[in-house]
Design a protein around this motif. Sequence first.
Motif, short mmCIF file in Angstrom:
data_model
loop_
_atom_site.label_atom_id
_atom_site.label_comp_id
_atom_site.label_asym_id
_atom_site.label_seq_id
_atom_site.Cartn_x
_atom_site.Cartn_y
_atom_site.Cartn_z
N VAL A 1 1.93 6.50 1.45
CA VAL A 1 2.65 6.37 0.17
C VAL A 1 2.03 5.24 -0.65
O VAL A 1 1.85 5.37 -1.87
CB VAL A 1 4.15 6.10 0.41
N GLU A 2 1.69 4.15 0.02
CA GLU A 2 1.05 3.02 -0.67
C GLU A 2 -0.28 3.44 -1.28
O GLU A 2 -0.62 3.07 -2.41
CB GLU A 2 0.85 1.86 0.29
N LEU A 3 -1.07 4.23 -0.54
CA LEU A 3 -2.35 4.71 -1.05
C LEU A 3 -2.16 5.57 -2.30
O LEU A 3 -2.91 5.45 -3.28
CB LEU A 3 -3.07 5.53 0.03
N LEU A 4 -1.14 6.43 -2.27
CA LEU A 4 -0.86 7.27 -3.45
C LEU A 4 -0.47 6.41 -4.64
O LEU A 4 -0.89 6.66 -5.77
CB LEU A 4 0.25 8.26 -3.13
N GLY A 5 0.33 5.38 -4.39
CA GLY A 5 0.73 4.48 -5.47
C GLY A 5 -0.45 3.74 -6.05
O GLY A 5 -0.57 3.57 -7.26
#
Length: 220
Positions: free
Chosen positions: A167-171
């Motif tokens: 999720v952090e990577l997508l953000g």
Amino acid sequence: LNNVSDLKRAILILLRADLAAERLMGTQRISVRTIGFYELVMLLNKSEPAVLKALDMLHTLGLVEANLKFEPGGRVSHIFSSLEITPQGMIFLEKGDTAVTFNHIHIVNSNVGIVSLQSTLTNIDVRLGNIKQQGHTDLAGALSTLTEQVTHSTLAEGHKQELLEQVELLGEQAEKGPQERKMAIVKGALAFLEKALETAANLATIWSIQGPIIKTFFGI
């Protein structure tokens, strides 16, 4: 100092020590600031970009007052820049990670193992704020809901961490302009989440709702 969470904490500890430093001048004791940006770089043995990234996160969370001035070449000015821990930063060190509140995700600290996930949750929270400022409220809402549901799920802590890192990577990719995004990273993160969440109890439904919103944003 193997991750940004430890780096941020180390910076706070050094700045707190710097705040407490006093020197006897005649009959008076005065505060003496001896730690600046380059002192942090040398003491922590980290690269300038890594320290800048950590300071930016600390500043966003209100834990550090960072007045950084940049020279024409892009380097931080040693003379005109200043760093100082804030009262909130002092509380963070005194009470631990659970003293930090999130602005864009709702996490009930007493119900989850918040300490082990703190660094990733903090990074996601900062990125969600940036995404909202760019006007992408639907995406921010989808990532926020996904983060909350994964954090409060019954999954093992290690599995939660893996999912939240995606999720952090997508953000991180969403913050960038369309031409700067690395779609291989986006597609890899989406594939990982989709495969993991479709078989996870109570999370498959969440993904079926939030997944399409995230995919649409990235044009997938």
